[in-house]
Design a protein around this motif. Structure first.
Motif, PDB file in Angstrom:
ATOM      1  N   TYR A   1      33.817  34.776  52.953  1.00 31.08           N
ATOM      2  CA  TYR A   1      32.599  34.969  52.170  1.00 31.08           C
ATOM      3  C   TYR A   1      32.919  35.550  50.798  1.00 31.08           C
ATOM      4  CZ  TYR A   1      28.480  37.244  50.409  1.00 31.08           C
ATOM      5  OH  TYR A   1      27.493  37.676  49.576  1.00 31.08           O
ATOM      6  N   ILE A   2      33.704  36.621  50.757  1.00 33.52           N
ATOM      7  CA  ILE A   2      33.968  37.235  49.455  1.00 33.52           C
ATOM      8  C   ILE A   2      34.811  36.319  48.566  1.00 33.52           C
ATOM      9  CG2 ILE A   2      33.542  39.653  50.056  1.00 33.52           C
ATOM     10  CD1 ILE A   2      36.511  40.087  50.271  1.00 33.52           C
ATOM     11  N   ARG A   3      35.628  35.496  49.191  1.00 33.40           N
ATOM     12  CA  ARG A   3      36.414  34.547  48.407  1.00 33.40           C
ATOM     13  C   ARG A   3      35.480  33.537  47.737  1.00 33.40           C
ATOM     14  NH1 ARG A   3      41.951  33.822  48.699  1.00 33.40           N
ATOM     15  NH2 ARG A   3      42.265  34.881  50.666  1.00 33.40           N
ATOM     16  N   LEU A   4      34.507  33.075  48.510  1.00 38.18           N
ATOM     17  CA  LEU A   4      33.527  32.140  47.942  1.00 38.18           C
ATOM     18  C   LEU A   4      32.687  32.838  46.872  1.00 38.18           C
ATOM     19  CD1 LEU A   4      32.302  30.183  51.089  1.00 38.18           C
ATOM     20  CD2 LEU A   4      33.338  29.191  49.077  1.00 38.18           C
ATOM     21  N   TYR A   5      32.554  34.160  47.006  1.00 43.83           N
ATOM     22  CA  TYR A   5      31.781  34.936  46.038  1.00 43.83           C
ATOM     23  C   TYR A   5      32.689  35.363  44.870  1.00 43.83           C
ATOM     24  CZ  TYR A   5      27.878  37.928  44.651  1.00 43.83           C
ATOM     25  OH  TYR A   5      26.829  38.479  43.970  1.00 43.83           O
ATOM     26  N   ASN A   6      33.722  34.597  44.640  1.00 44.92           N
ATOM     27  CA  ASN A   6      34.636  34.793  43.508  1.00 44.92           C
ATOM     28  C   ASN A   6      35.413  36.101  43.537  1.00 44.92           C
ATOM     29  OD1 ASN A   6      33.900  32.380  42.326  1.00 44.92           O
ATOM     30  ND2 ASN A   6      32.206  33.312  41.238  1.00 44.92           N
ATOM     31  N   ALA A   7      35.654  36.621  44.731  1.00 42.93           N
ATOM     32  CA  ALA A   7      36.460  37.845  44.783  1.00 42.93           C
ATOM     33  C   ALA A   7      37.939  37.459  44.701  1.00 42.93           C
ATOM     34  CB  ALA A   7      36.191  38.593  46.071  1.00 42.93           C
ATOM     35  N   ILE A   8      38.704  38.249  43.958  1.00 44.44           N
ATOM     36  CA  ILE A   8      40.137  37.965  43.779  1.00 44.44           C
ATOM     37  C   ILE A   8      40.934  39.046  44.508  1.00 44.44           C
ATOM     38  CG2 ILE A   8      41.983  37.727  42.058  1.00 44.44           C
ATOM     39  CD1 ILE A   8      39.724  37.028  40.038  1.00 44.44           C
ATOM     40  N   PRO A   9      41.794  38.651  45.447  1.00 48.36           N
ATOM     41  CA  PRO A   9      42.559  39.680  46.173  1.00 48.36           C
ATOM     42  C   PRO A   9      43.656  40.302  45.315  1.00 48.36           C
ATOM     43  CG  PRO A   9      43.146  37.471  46.937  1.00 48.36           C
ATOM     44  CD  PRO A   9      42.091  37.284  45.901  1.00 48.36           C
TER      45      PRO A   9
ATOM     46  N   CYS B   1      43.335  36.758  37.786  1.00 43.04           N
ATOM     47  CA  CYS B   1      42.279  37.410  36.991  1.00 43.04           C
ATOM     48  C   CYS B   1      42.251  36.804  35.591  1.00 43.04           C
ATOM     49  CB  CYS B   1      42.547  38.907  36.875  1.00 43.04           C
ATOM     50  SG  CYS B   1      42.354  39.760  38.423  1.00 43.04           S
ATOM     51  N   ILE B   2      43.416  36.670  35.000  1.00 45.61           N
ATOM     52  CA  ILE B   2      43.492  36.124  33.636  1.00 45.61           C
ATOM     53  C   ILE B   2      42.944  34.691  33.619  1.00 45.61           C
ATOM     54  CG2 ILE B   2      45.099  35.451  31.779  1.00 45.61           C
ATOM     55  CD1 ILE B   2      46.821  37.894  32.701  1.00 45.61           C
ATOM     56  N   ASP B   3      43.285  33.918  34.657  1.00 42.84           N
ATOM     57  CA  ASP B   3      42.792  32.529  34.734  1.00 42.84           C
ATOM     58  C   ASP B   3      41.271  32.500  34.792  1.00 42.84           C
ATOM     59  OD1 ASP B   3      45.342  31.615  34.653  1.00 42.84           O
ATOM     60  OD2 ASP B   3      45.520  31.213  36.805  1.00 42.84           O
ATOM     61  N   LYS B   4      40.689  33.423  35.567  1.00 41.09           N
ATOM     62  CA  LYS B   4      39.212  33.463  35.681  1.00 41.09           C
ATOM     63  C   LYS B   4      38.596  33.801  34.328  1.00 41.09           C
ATOM     64  CE  LYS B   4      37.799  32.832  40.006  1.00 41.09           C
ATOM     65  NZ  LYS B   4      37.307  31.554  40.348  1.00 41.09           N
TER      66      LYS B   4
ATOM     67  N   ALA C   1      42.410  41.880  29.222  1.00 38.48           N
ATOM     68  CA  ALA C   1      41.577  41.407  28.111  1.00 38.48           C
ATOM     69  C   ALA C   1      42.467  40.883  26.986  1.00 38.48           C
ATOM     70  CB  ALA C   1      40.687  42.541  27.610  1.00 38.48           C
ATOM     71  N   ARG C   2      43.544  41.618  26.742  1.00 35.04           N
ATOM     72  CA  ARG C   2      44.450  41.191  25.659  1.00 35.04           C
ATOM     73  C   ARG C   2      45.099  39.868  26.004  1.00 35.04           C
ATOM     74  NH1 ARG C   2      48.730  43.738  25.179  1.00 35.04           N
ATOM     75  NH2 ARG C   2      48.498  45.430  26.661  1.00 35.04           N
ATOM     76  N   ARG C   3      45.572  39.766  27.264  1.00 39.16           N
ATOM     77  CA  ARG C   3      46.274  38.541  27.663  1.00 39.16           C
ATOM     78  C   ARG C   3      45.349  37.331  27.695  1.00 39.16           C
ATOM     79  NH1 ARG C   3      50.646  39.828  31.196  1.00 39.16           N
ATOM     80  NH2 ARG C   3      50.745  37.625  31.747  1.00 39.16           N
TER      81      ARG C   3
END
Ligand code: C5P
Length: 458
Positions: free
Chosen positions: A323-331, A345-348, A380-382
């Motif tokens: 569920y959390i994966r579908l809710y865009n959670a990143i491990p 995270c950077i890709d998102k 943010a910088r990357r």
């Protein structure tokens, strides 16, 4: 055909595998590895030294102290022992008869298997022949063949070969010798002769050399076609799966957001300030203080663009994990520097998501804001996106860390002015962390005073 490949041909003595392997290697522009030559070379080297062939230690010593070179040559494989070209001599009948002493012991085979694998690493594309190539040495070869023929036919072929060299032999004696070698090859403990798993079995009894070669090439072409169409199918399937998964993610996110808006709107009074500070286009990083379990939902609900969240990797288990994966959670792992997680995270962010993170690392124990840990601004910088310092206040009273159940109350969310990635770069990691902590604390005290609460002292 792949750039590099391994084709193994195993089979009993005089089954024609050497000739075929040599021809196949030439047709495929590959190196030919005749592993029988290696056993023969060790045998010849030991015989030259008058070593006791039945003594494994003595044979190992021959391998260790000798210089053996096996190199592809136009005629097949050149064998040099201690700098002397011994390609012809290793074929002498006395060497053939004695080769069983080098082929039997596991310790000797182990050493020669090392040389065979090194040959494959060195030349990349190889056709190798022997007794254990598809079973022991290269069990993951691209193509495996097992070639055989009746002992009588093999004896006839070998007799013809020798006759061409001017050597006359009795066919019955030759057949007996071949049968003896079959028995000794098949019955040894290490690397015995047998048809490898997944190998293509070819009985060459009624076939000419050309016919066998064509058969092998046909099988290789068929196999290549199958693998390339399988690869294409897998690729198609993977892209369909990715699209379906993305649609699911989008649906789940929107449904959850609608449901959460209804539920949270019913139970809590949520006030938002500064929504105009959220970029309309492109990704952004929300760095917020952390008061309660519900913070990700409270913070993301008023945002129209899709948000992603960072969560402890240990939470990604079972149904909740899905569920959390579908809710865009990143491990993200807490125990190590998780570079793969950071990349996700950077890709998102680059894909235009609002990424919600809590730089304090954990929920507050008393409602106060703890110092931001360094490193978050790096994302943010990357990704070259702005940071929105975000304050959540009231969530601690509603659902503090040590309470099992929440109470009703007022929650304020304030999205502050964006900080551009260039500004963050100018400030540097540490200074930006200090700035963020001070700014969130200031915003929190201002709202607490407005709400009639006592400001926190830091
Ligand atoms: O194939 P060839 O007759 O040249 O092999 C010489 C000897 O080496 C054979 O009698 C066989 O026992 C042994 N051999 C082996 N394992 C291999 C290749 C050859 O045991 N992979």
């Amino acid at each position: 055909m792949k750039d590099n490949f391994i084709i193994t041909i195993d089979g009993p003595a005089a089954s024609g595998k050497s000739t075929i392997a040599r021809m196949l290697a030439a047709r495929l522009d590959a190196a030919f590895l005749d592993t029988g030559s290696m056993y023969r070379a060790v045998t010849l080297a030991a015989m030259r030294k008058h070593a006791d062939l039945q003594n494994v230690k003595a044979l190992l010593e021959v391998i260790k102290t000798g210089r053996f070179e096996f190199t592809p040559s136009p005629g097949g494989m050149k064998v040099c022992i201690n700098g002397v070209d011994s390609t012809e001599q290793i074929r002498n009948p006395d060497v053939t008869a004695n080769a069983k002493f080098a082929a039997g012991p596991g310790e000797i085979r182990k050493e020669l298997v090392k040389l065979q694998r090194a040959f494959a690493r060195r030349y990349g594309r190889i056709v190798t022949e022997g007794r254990d190539q598809g079973t022991v040495v290269f069990p993951h070869a691209d193509f495996k063949f097992y070639m055989t023929a009746s002992p009588q036919i093999r004896a006839e072929r070998r007799a013809k070969e020798l006759a061409e060299k001017g050597i006359r032999v009795d066919i019955d004696t030759l057949q007996k010798e071949i049968e003896q070698r079959d028995l000794s090859d098949a019955s040894r403990k290490t690397g015995p002769l047998k048809c490898p798993k997944g190998a293509i079995f070819i009985d060459t009894s009624g076939l000419s050399i050309e016919q066998v070669l064509e058969e092998l090439l046909k099988r290789i072409n068929e196999g290549n076609r199958k693998t390339s169409s399988k690869k294409k199918e897998n690729k198609k399937l993977a892209s369909v799966k990715t699209v379906l998964y993305k649609i699911c993610q989008w649906l789940v996110y929107r449904l959850c957001q609608a449901a959460a808006r209804c539920a949270l709107g019913t139970f809590f009074r949520v006030y938002t300030v500064g929504r105009q500070n959220l970029p309309k286009k492109g990704g952004f990083l929300i760095l917020a203080n952390h008061q309660s379990f519900l913070d990700p939902a409270f913070i993301a609900l008023p945002i129209n663009s899709r948000c992603a969240f960072v969560a402890r990797d240990t939470l990604f288990k079972g149904l909740f994990g899905h569920y959390i994966r579908l809710y865009n959670a990143i491990p993200i792992s807490r125990d190590r520097a998780d570079t793969a997680g950071m990349k996700r995270c950077i890709d998102k962010l680059k894909a235009g998501f609002g990424l919600v993170m809590f730089p304090e690392g954990t929920r507050t124990a008393d409602g106060r804001i703890n110092a931001a840990k360094p490193g978050f601004s790096m994302l943010a910088r990357r990704a070259n996106v702005p940071v929105i310092p975000t304050l959540i206040e009231g969530a601690y009273e509603v659902w503090p860390r040590n309470r099992k159940i929440y109470t009703f109350g007022r929650i304020s969310i304030i999205y502050d002015k964006p900080v551009a990635p260039e500004e963050i770069k100018k400030m540097g990691e540490r200074k930006f962390g200090e700035f963020l902590t001070a700014r969130l604390r200031q915003m929190q005290n201002e709202i607490r005073i407005k709400d009639g609460k006592k400001p926190f002292e830091y």
